[in-house]
Scaffold this active site. Structure first.
Site: not given
Ligand code: ARG
Length: 287
Positions: A145, A174, A176, A268
């Site tokens: 990401r 991610h 986190d 999140c």
């Molecule tokens: N559906 C969201 C995405 O894929 C979930 C985001 C989760 N956020 C995080 N900070 N891990 O972007």
């Protein structure tokens, strides 16, 4: 151990238009329905749990085109330690489905008097979802990401030293979901999510890590919110809960099952607004 010097104020976004309407991570299945009433109850439950632990919650509203905006952790990078007042770097989202959130978050901060700094157009970075402060550095994840080069630019915009680690498992997309600062000495850490170099970075950074097994990591337990000595977790594996309590933390499990359907847990759903990163943008070097 000393408590974290951040994590007392959060930005959250009520799930007025939340749903799993597309698939941009391996947990999302657009065939699976989200129950909007349950989502709302769980969100309110998380909010009141954080408040009961001593946190303040601020709110941003979402519009129908951005169902994932409830995951405010991805809104951007906050720095309240900058010379001349608080600064915000809005995210550049990887997937087009979320790109409409950037200006909404930027506007929320700008309207409240924050200075807004911008990443270069072509760089992607998903905010606090991919960058967490620990031990005087910003631990930043890249690959699924965020671009590695964006972290370098974040160091320039915040004045904080950045350690970049590569994420290797798509399910832990991610940083986190792989790492959670708990105190000045402790953190939850999921080595499954990193390559050998990343593991060494975390080993060197964290005096007392709680290493998660693969199953524990995949339960999303690292996606927790820490308020002082309270750890608010989406799931609490027994071994992890016991170790946290032995270290003196109060552990609260907060059911956010509707949001796990979208691949997001407690962390999140929050963006800490009180993170002191550094002195702010570096003066341009003389040419
Ligand atoms: N559906 C969201 C995405 O894929 C979930 C985001 C989760 N956020 C995080 N900070 N891990 O972007």
């Amino acid at each position: 151990m000393a408590e974290l010097d951040w994590g007392r104020t959060y930005l959250m976004c009520p799930p007025e238009h939340f749903g799993v309407l597309y698939e941009i991570n391996p947990w999302m299945d657009a065939e699976v329905a989200v129950d909007p009433d349950r989502a709302r109850e769980q969100w309110e439950g998380l909010r009141s749990t954080l408040e009961a632990a001593g946190a303040t919650v601020e709110v941003v509203r979402q519009t129908p085109e951005v169902p994932d905006m409830v995951f405010t952790a991805n809104g951007g990078i906050v720095n309240v330690a900058a010379d001349g007042g608080p600064r915000f770097v809005p995210s550049h989202f990887w997937h087009p489905e979320r790109q409409g959130e950037t200006e909404q978050f930027a506007t929320w901060f700008a309207e409240r008097g924050w200075a807004v700094d911008r990443l270069d157009h072509e760089l992607r970075h998903e905010g606090a979802g991919d960058a967490l402060p620990f031990g005087g550095v910003l631990l930043s994840g890249y690959r699924f990401r965020s671009d590695r080069a964006a972290a370098t630019q974040l160091a320039e915009l915040t004045g904080a030293p950045v350690r970049s680690i590569e994420l290797v498992d798509e399910r832990l997309y991610h940083v986190d979901i792989t790492f959670c600062p708990l105190s000045d000495r402790h953190a939850l850490a999921a080595p499954m999510g990193w390559d050998a170099y990343g593991r060494r970075v975390v080993e060197a950074l964290v005096p007392e890590p709680l290493w998660l097994t693969d199953d524990e990591a995949l339960s999303f337990c690292a996606n927790s919110v820490v308020v002082g000595t309270t750890v608010v977790m989406p799931t609490t594996p027994v071994r992890v809960g016991r170790q946290l309590e032995a270290w003196g933390f109060d552990v609260v499990t907060c059911d956010v099952g509707e949001f796990l359907k979208a691949g997001g847990g407690c962390r999140c759903l929050t963006l800490a607004l009180d993170v002191p990163l550094g002195p702010g943008p570096r003066a341009p070097s003389p040419t």
